[in-house]
Design a protein around this motif. Sequence first.
Motif, PDB file in Angstrom:
ATOM      1  N   ASP A  96      -1.656  -1.056  -9.671  1.00  0.00           N
ATOM      2  CA  ASP A  96      -2.559  -1.801  -8.443  1.00  0.00           C
ATOM      3  C   ASP A  96      -3.652  -2.643  -9.346  1.00  0.00           C
ATOM      4  O   ASP A  96      -4.346  -2.080 -10.193  1.00  0.00           O
ATOM      5  N   TRP A 143      -9.339  -4.948   1.791  1.00  0.00           N
ATOM      6  CA  TRP A 143      -8.489  -4.109   1.023  1.00  0.00           C
ATOM      7  C   TRP A 143      -9.052  -4.048  -0.257  1.00  0.00           C
ATOM      8  O   TRP A 143      -9.152  -5.050  -1.008  1.00  0.00           O
ATOM      9  N   LYS A 144      -9.562  -2.921  -0.831  1.00  0.00           N
ATOM     10  CA  LYS A 144     -10.352  -2.807  -2.123  1.00  0.00           C
ATOM     11  C   LYS A 144      -9.369  -2.071  -3.195  1.00  0.00           C
ATOM     12  O   LYS A 144      -9.795  -1.994  -4.114  1.00  0.00           O
ATOM     13  N   LYS A 145      -8.037  -1.819  -2.828  1.00  0.00           N
ATOM     14  CA  LYS A 145      -7.109  -1.005  -3.617  1.00  0.00           C
ATOM     15  C   LYS A 145      -6.554  -2.019  -4.634  1.00  0.00           C
ATOM     16  O   LYS A 145      -5.662  -1.808  -5.522  1.00  0.00           O
ATOM     17  N   ARG A 173      -0.575   3.491 -10.591  1.00  0.00           N
ATOM     18  CA  ARG A 173      -0.604   4.244  -9.187  1.00  0.00           C
ATOM     19  C   ARG A 173      -0.120   5.757  -9.373  1.00  0.00           C
ATOM     20  O   ARG A 173       0.962   5.726  -9.926  1.00  0.00           O
ATOM     21  N   LYS A 183      -6.813  -4.471  -9.678  1.00  0.00           N
ATOM     22  CA  LYS A 183      -8.002  -4.794  -9.146  1.00  0.00           C
ATOM     23  C   LYS A 183      -8.498  -6.117  -9.503  1.00  0.00           C
ATOM     24  O   LYS A 183      -9.244  -5.930 -10.674  1.00  0.00           O
ATOM     25  N   GLY A 209       0.742  -1.175  -0.026  1.00  0.00           N
ATOM     26  CA  GLY A 209       0.046   0.028  -0.130  1.00  0.00           C
ATOM     27  C   GLY A 209       0.817   1.115   0.066  1.00  0.00           C
ATOM     28  O   GLY A 209       0.513   2.353  -0.596  1.00  0.00           O
TER      29      GLY A 209
END
Length: 248
Positions: free
Chosen positions: A201, A151-153, A182, A203, A117
């Motif tokens: 990132d 964790w949605k990222k 990012r 998803k 993160g």
Amino acid sequence: SVDTRHVFLCRKRRYSTIMAEEAKKLAAYAAVDNHIQNNQVVGVGSGSTIVYAVDRLAERVRQEKLNIVCVPTSFQARQLILQHGLSLSDLDRHPELDVAIDGADEVDSALTLIKGGGGCLTQEKIVAGCAKHFIVIADYRKDSKSLGQQWKKGVPVEVIPMAYVPVSRAIARRFGGEAVLRMAVSKAGPVVTDNSNFILDWKFEHAQNWKEVNTAIKMIPGVVETGLFVGMAEKVYFGMEDGSVKVR
Ligand code: 5RP
């Protein structure tokens, strides 16, 4: 009224932030107290939770006159070590660590982690891989049955800058979802890691076999490292909302 509701929501958010900070501290202090002994080489992770661990480590070094050598996982960790007057080393001089302590963005029931993160995943994984014991510290919000629930990222993937478009396309084609470059908070450009690389990132759409996915993503030319830590964490300390510490 709308105003009252707004005030209530703000207070609630502030309260849960305070709770989370307290929980980070609980986890960090418990891990340092249980895993750090005299004459150890210690890997120091990155993020906001590790700050509490370094506070506690420095306190114990001072009070108990411990001989501890620290190996950082990022520029941030290096600064923390120096600011606390701890002894700074590196993997050239200390390629074998007794213990590494680090935070995580999410932890599933098999202790598979999403990390990165803060963009420090590559050095974090290298240091954790050199440690006899890899101990994770987190607040209750990181505790998850299955990755992606909290964790949605997405999963961070560090890439060589020239390869970010082909790597992003390859990940989406092969595993679904979307791998997004990012950007810096200012939006002026991409986030650049301590290794001068970019971060994608990813998803993802659904839970997968993380060991296989990690290996497959690493095989894509241009990928430096993924934020999937599979089979590395020995123990995770979660600071809980009720003031307890859960160890898994
Ligand atoms: C940085 C990391 C951090 O350890 C992770 O993001 C957790 O951070 P925090 O303790 O602030 O929640 O992997 O790259």
